[in-house]
Design a protein around this motif. Structure first.
Motif, PDB file in Angstrom:
ATOM      1  N   THR A   1       4.685  11.134   1.844  1.00 31.62           N
ATOM      2  CA  THR A   1       4.537   9.849   1.160  1.00 31.62           C
ATOM      3  C   THR A   1       4.596   8.720   2.165  1.00 31.62           C
ATOM      4  OG1 THR A   1       6.914   9.648   0.746  1.00 31.62           O
ATOM      5  CG2 THR A   1       5.584  10.731  -0.958  1.00 31.62           C
ATOM      6  N   ASN A   2       3.826   7.681   1.906  1.00 24.44           N
ATOM      7  CA  ASN A   2       3.837   6.468   2.727  1.00 24.44           C
ATOM      8  C   ASN A   2       3.987   5.264   1.817  1.00 24.44           C
ATOM      9  OD1 ASN A   2       3.318   7.702   5.315  1.00 24.44           O
ATOM     10  ND2 ASN A   2       1.210   8.034   4.622  1.00 24.44           N
ATOM     11  N   SER A   3       4.760   4.283   2.255  1.00 26.95           N
ATOM     12  CA  SER A   3       4.968   3.072   1.468  1.00 26.95           C
ATOM     13  C   SER A   3       5.228   1.922   2.428  1.00 26.95           C
ATOM     14  CB  SER A   3       6.161   3.243   0.513  1.00 26.95           C
ATOM     15  OG  SER A   3       6.356   2.080  -0.243  1.00 26.95           O
ATOM     16  N   SER A   4       4.410   0.879   2.360  1.00 28.53           N
ATOM     17  CA  SER A   4       4.567  -0.224   3.311  1.00 28.53           C
ATOM     18  C   SER A   4       3.809  -1.452   2.834  1.00 28.53           C
ATOM     19  CB  SER A   4       4.044   0.193   4.690  1.00 28.53           C
ATOM     20  OG  SER A   4       2.645   0.403   4.637  1.00 28.53           O
ATOM     21  N   PHE A   5       4.137  -2.591   3.428  1.00 30.67           N
ATOM     22  CA  PHE A   5       3.286  -3.762   3.292  1.00 30.67           C
ATOM     23  C   PHE A   5       2.130  -3.556   4.257  1.00 30.67           C
ATOM     24  CE2 PHE A   5       7.330  -5.757   1.847  1.00 30.67           C
ATOM     25  CZ  PHE A   5       6.902  -6.037   0.556  1.00 30.67           C
TER      26      PHE A   5
ATOM     27  N   ILE B   1      -5.041  -1.325  -7.551  1.00 33.70           N
ATOM     28  CA  ILE B   1      -5.913  -0.144  -7.520  1.00 33.70           C
ATOM     29  C   ILE B   1      -5.047   1.112  -7.538  1.00 33.70           C
ATOM     30  CG2 ILE B   1      -7.789   1.046  -6.314  1.00 33.70           C
ATOM     31  CD1 ILE B   1      -8.323  -1.538  -4.769  1.00 33.70           C
ATOM     32  N   PHE B   2      -5.454   2.098  -8.325  1.00 31.43           N
ATOM     33  CA  PHE B   2      -4.814   3.414  -8.312  1.00 31.43           C
ATOM     34  C   PHE B   2      -5.906   4.479  -8.315  1.00 31.43           C
ATOM     35  CE2 PHE B   2      -3.443   7.287 -10.429  1.00 31.43           C
ATOM     36  CZ  PHE B   2      -2.339   7.627  -9.655  1.00 31.43           C
ATOM     37  N   GLY B   3      -5.735   5.492  -7.492  1.00 31.50           N
ATOM     38  CA  GLY B   3      -6.702   6.583  -7.453  1.00 31.50           C
ATOM     39  C   GLY B   3      -6.025   7.909  -7.177  1.00 31.50           C
ATOM     40  N   HIS B   4      -6.672   8.991  -7.602  1.00 29.62           N
ATOM     41  CA  HIS B   4      -6.095  10.331  -7.430  1.00 29.62           C
ATOM     42  C   HIS B   4      -7.225  11.340  -7.266  1.00 29.62           C
ATOM     43  CE1 HIS B   4      -3.283  13.685  -7.971  1.00 29.62           C
ATOM     44  NE2 HIS B   4      -4.206  14.233  -8.734  1.00 29.62           N
ATOM     45  N   SER B   5      -7.045  12.287  -6.351  1.00 27.47           N
ATOM     46  CA  SER B   5      -7.981  13.400  -6.209  1.00 27.47           C
ATOM     47  C   SER B   5      -7.196  14.694  -6.129  1.00 27.47           C
ATOM     48  CB  SER B   5      -8.854  13.223  -4.967  1.00 27.47           C
ATOM     49  OG  SER B   5      -8.058  13.264  -3.791  1.00 27.47           O
ATOM     50  N   GLN B   6      -7.790  15.759  -6.650  1.00 27.40           N
ATOM     51  CA  GLN B   6      -7.112  17.049  -6.760  1.00 27.40           C
ATOM     52  C   GLN B   6      -8.086  18.179  -6.442  1.00 27.40           C
ATOM     53  OE1 GLN B   6      -3.781  17.809  -8.023  1.00 27.40           O
ATOM     54  NE2 GLN B   6      -4.271  19.883  -7.324  1.00 27.40           N
TER      55      GLN B   6
ATOM     56  N   VAL C   1       0.849  -1.183   0.000  1.00 21.32           N
ATOM     57  CA  VAL C   1       0.000   0.000   0.000  1.00 21.32           C
ATOM     58  C   VAL C   1       0.889   1.238   0.000  1.00 21.32           C
ATOM     59  CG1 VAL C   1      -1.778   1.311   1.213  1.00 21.32           C
ATOM     60  CG2 VAL C   1      -1.826  -1.196   1.261  1.00 21.32           C
ATOM     61  N   GLY C   2       0.649   2.159  -0.909  1.00 21.85           N
ATOM     62  CA  GLY C   2       1.405   3.403  -0.961  1.00 21.85           C
ATOM     63  C   GLY C   2       0.488   4.572  -1.230  1.00 21.85           C
ATOM     64  N   ASN C   3       0.876   5.748  -0.798  1.00 22.97           N
ATOM     65  CA  ASN C   3       0.115   6.952  -1.088  1.00 22.97           C
ATOM     66  C   ASN C   3       1.006   8.167  -0.920  1.00 22.97           C
ATOM     67  OD1 ASN C   3      -0.023   7.632   1.848  1.00 22.97           O
ATOM     68  ND2 ASN C   3      -1.343   5.827   1.878  1.00 22.97           N
ATOM     69  N   SER C   4       0.585   9.251  -1.512  1.00 25.82           N
ATOM     70  CA  SER C   4       1.321  10.511  -1.391  1.00 25.82           C
ATOM     71  C   SER C   4       0.325  11.655  -1.417  1.00 25.82           C
ATOM     72  CB  SER C   4       2.329  10.664  -2.525  1.00 25.82           C
ATOM     73  OG  SER C   4       1.678  10.742  -3.784  1.00 25.82           O
ATOM     74  N   ALA C   5       0.636  12.694  -0.656  1.00 25.58           N
ATOM     75  CA  ALA C   5      -0.203  13.882  -0.597  1.00 25.58           C
ATOM     76  C   ALA C   5       0.691  15.107  -0.662  1.00 25.58           C
ATOM     77  CB  ALA C   5      -1.022  13.896   0.685  1.00 25.58           C
ATOM     78  N   SER C   6       0.227  16.138  -1.352  1.00 22.41           N
ATOM     79  CA  SER C   6       0.997  17.372  -1.465  1.00 22.41           C
ATOM     80  C   SER C   6       0.063  18.560  -1.389  1.00 22.41           C
ATOM     81  CB  SER C   6       1.771  17.403  -2.788  1.00 22.41           C
ATOM     82  OG  SER C   6       0.882  17.380  -3.893  1.00 22.41           O
ATOM     83  N   GLY C   7       0.630  19.709  -0.998  1.00 22.48           N
ATOM     84  CA  GLY C   7      -0.151  20.931  -0.894  1.00 22.48           C
ATOM     85  C   GLY C   7       0.593  21.978  -0.115  1.00 22.48           C
ATOM     86  N   PRO C   8       0.024  23.176   0.015  1.00 22.29           N
ATOM     87  CA  PRO C   8       0.659  24.239   0.791  1.00 22.29           C
ATOM     88  C   PRO C   8       0.861  23.822   2.238  1.00 22.29           C
ATOM     89  CG  PRO C   8      -1.122  25.103  -0.553  1.00 22.29           C
ATOM     90  CD  PRO C   8      -1.215  23.609  -0.625  1.00 22.29           C
ATOM     91  N   ALA C   9       2.034  24.145   2.790  1.00 20.18           N
ATOM     92  CA  ALA C   9       2.329  23.815   4.179  1.00 20.18           C
ATOM     93  C   ALA C   9       1.575  24.740   5.106  1.00 20.18           C
ATOM     94  CB  ALA C   9       3.835  23.918   4.434  1.00 20.18           C
ATOM     95  N   THR C  10       1.139  24.189   6.233  1.00 23.01           N
ATOM     96  CA  THR C  10       0.446  25.013   7.213  1.00 23.01           C
ATOM     97  C   THR C  10       1.412  25.831   8.047  1.00 23.01           C
ATOM     98  OG1 THR C  10       0.482  23.152   8.754  1.00 23.01           O
ATOM     99  CG2 THR C  10      -1.467  23.396   7.377  1.00 23.01           C
ATOM    100  N   THR C  11       2.699  25.412   8.103  1.00 26.32           N
ATOM    101  CA  THR C  11       3.724  26.158   8.824  1.00 26.32           C
ATOM    102  C   THR C  11       4.990  26.190   7.989  1.00 26.32           C
ATOM    103  OG1 THR C  11       4.531  24.169   9.949  1.00 26.32           O
ATOM    104  CG2 THR C  11       2.816  25.465  11.065  1.00 26.32           C
ATOM    105  N   GLY C  12       5.896  27.064   8.335  1.00 23.65           N
ATOM    106  CA  GLY C  12       7.194  27.083   7.671  1.00 23.65           C
ATOM    107  C   GLY C  12       7.297  28.055   6.530  1.00 23.65           C
ATOM    108  N   ALA C  13       6.252  28.817   6.209  1.00 24.29           N
ATOM    109  CA  ALA C  13       6.351  29.796   5.139  1.00 24.29           C
ATOM    110  C   ALA C  13       7.237  30.949   5.568  1.00 24.29           C
ATOM    111  CB  ALA C  13       4.959  30.312   4.780  1.00 24.29           C
TER     112      ALA C  13
ATOM    113  N   ALA D   1      -2.346   0.438  -4.589  1.00 21.49           N
ATOM    114  CA  ALA D   1      -2.244  -0.782  -3.808  1.00 21.49           C
ATOM    115  C   ALA D   1      -2.178  -1.996  -4.714  1.00 21.49           C
ATOM    116  CB  ALA D   1      -3.439  -0.913  -2.858  1.00 21.49           C
ATOM    117  N   LEU D   2      -1.344  -2.955  -4.332  1.00 21.86           N
ATOM    118  CA  LEU D   2      -1.254  -4.267  -4.960  1.00 21.86           C
ATOM    119  C   LEU D   2      -1.408  -5.278  -3.847  1.00 21.86           C
ATOM    120  CD1 LEU D   2       1.813  -3.703  -7.334  1.00 21.86           C
ATOM    121  CD2 LEU D   2      -0.581  -3.828  -8.006  1.00 21.86           C
ATOM    122  N   GLY D   3      -2.403  -6.141  -3.939  1.00 21.12           N
ATOM    123  CA  GLY D   3      -2.638  -7.006  -2.792  1.00 21.12           C
ATOM    124  C   GLY D   3      -3.297  -8.321  -3.115  1.00 21.12           C
ATOM    125  N   LEU D   4      -3.517  -9.068  -2.047  1.00 22.06           N
ATOM    126  CA  LEU D   4      -4.159 -10.366  -2.095  1.00 22.06           C
ATOM    127  C   LEU D   4      -5.306 -10.357  -1.100  1.00 22.06           C
ATOM    128  CD1 LEU D   4      -4.204 -13.428  -2.898  1.00 22.06           C
ATOM    129  CD2 LEU D   4      -2.629 -13.804  -0.975  1.00 22.06           C
TER     130      LEU D   4
END
Length: 420
Positions: free
Chosen positions: A59-63, A386-391, A35-47, A413-416
């Motif tokens: 990003t997350n990547s794991s069994f 399965i692959f999905g994306h929202s924007q 299972v993997g996923n990634s998210a991006s966008g404006p940071a809430t802090t650090g500007a 995700a690639l799974g059994l």
């Protein structure tokens, strides 16, 4: 000796008859894989002032687990009471196959009665009529836990583990629920939940204070102060659904409304960040909200593929001030088909919209799509991808929590999966 044998035979016959009248089934799902996923966008802090807004990417990547369906184990049974009446129960718990401890969550636990040709009723922790009889049967993704589905949106944590992940689109299940469902008449079926969980408690607290001549008396006693706290702590509501089937056509519509009130004892403001996925929104000194949900869906089986169409709308309002609200709506179309006798594929695409109270009533538009496939090794075991994306495509007005301009999330995700 003969009498003893006859007694044993009679007892055995009675036990066999009792055994035949009731049955218990153990069932479940185990779903594991990558299972993997990634998210991006404006940071809430650090500007940094003068250098424009900063951005962040996670990003997350794991069994992982539960990408296509949440892993679970359940027990269900029926007992024939005679005359077309039966008793039934279900106890279903979430599983975490990658965990090291036994930590299930209660997905469903209820008991009820059924009358053939009329309908059934049950009490306990149950799925809402909107979710069970309307949304879930008409979702082209079959309620999976990967991003990219407008009517079943999930985030990073849900992509990794679908256990108990709240949906921002609708309320999936409730405790303290009375559920009723009619038998199907001429293609029509009706269902409803009534949720009742109420408490009203008052507590008097006495605290010690300095005993000086200036100290005011409370209840005639110097040196103590009494404070009264408490109040209502309730969650009530209803969920209705109706569906109609005619040959290869299924049409369904549903409505839910839930009200929550809880005295918090501390001041607060309406915070959209708390509105989704939870129904609890802090308003003044109470958690006091009205949560209204609508859903409509349809499917038609053309033989070579099944077509889907969906619409969902949810609006959470401050029960003390109706001008304070956060709403989400979405529409989606999809298809699902067996490409070969053992390969099944689906695709969906949708548009969504957030709107909230505030200057200019800010809005945010969302687009999403999802692709997936199953390869069936047997009737109960399949591989999947399965692959999905929202924007979030645009934001009008002030920012909306969870719908920041330019933010996106991708899940894969690639799974059994094995069912039993």
């Amino acid at each position: 000796m003969k009498k003893s044998l006859l007694a044993v035979a009679a007892i055995g016959a009675f036990a066999s008859a009792a055994q035949a009248q009731s049955s218990v089934t153990v069932y479940g799902i185990l779903d594991v894989g990558y299972v993997g996923n990634s998210a991006s966008g404006p940071a809430t802090t650090g500007a940094i002032q003068g250098n424009g807004p900063s951005t962040q990417k996670v990003t997350n990547s794991s069994f992982g687990q539960s990408a296509e369906q949440s892993s679970r184990i359940g027990f269900k049974g029926t007992e024939d009471l005679g005359g077309g009446t039966s008793a039934f129960f279900t106890a279903e718990f979430g599983l975490q196959p990658q965990g090291t401890t036994w930590a299930p969550n209660n997905r469903q636990s209820f008991v009820g009665l059924k009358k053939n040709g009329i309908g059934q009723a049950s009490i306990g922790t149950q799925y809402t009529a909107l979710w069970m009889n309307a949304l879930n049967p008409t979702d082209p993704g079959n309620g999976n836990n990967v991003a990219g589905n407008i009517i079943r949106p999930v985030g990073l944590s849900a992509s990794q583990d679908g256990q108990g992940a709240a949906s921002t689109a609708v309320t999936i299940l409730t405790t303290n629920s009375l559920y009723g469902e009619t038998a199907r008449f001429a293609g029509f079926r009706l269902a409803a939940n009534y949720v009742m969980n109420g408490q009203d408690a008052t507590q008097r607290t006495t605290a010690a204070v300095a005993t000086t001549p200036a100290t005011a008396t409370t209840n005639g006693k110097v040196g103590s102060a009494a404070a009264v706290t408490g109040g209502p702590n309730t969650f009530t509501g209803v969920s209705f659904s109706g569906d109609y089937t005619l040959n290869k056509l299924l049409v369904t519509a549903a409505y839910s409304n839930f009200k929550q009130q809880q005295i918090q004892g501390a001041a607060g403001t309406f915070d959209p960040a708390l509105a989704f996925p939870s129904t609890a929104v802090t308003v003044a000194s109470t958690t006091n909200t009205s949560d209204t949900q609508y859903y409509g869906g349809a499917t038609y089986d053309f033989g070579i593929l099944k077509a889907y169409a969906n619409y969902v709308n949810r609006k959470i309002v401050d029960a003390n001030n109706s001008s304070k609200y956060l709403s989400r709506s979405g529409q989606q179309i999809g298809v699902r088909s067996y490409v070969t006798p053992v390969i099944e594929a689906w695709a969906s695409a949708g548009l969504g919209r957030y709107q909230a109270f505030g200057a200019g009533e800010p809005t945010a538009n969302v687009t999403a799509y999802q692709l997936g496939a199953n390869y069936y090794l047997s009737k109960r075991t399949n591989l999947y991808g399965i692959f999905g994306h929202s924007q979030t495509s645009s934001v009008n007005g002030s920012s909306i929590v969870g719908a920041t301009a330019g933010s996106s999330i991708s899940g894969y995700a690639l799974g059994l999966r094995h069912t039993f």
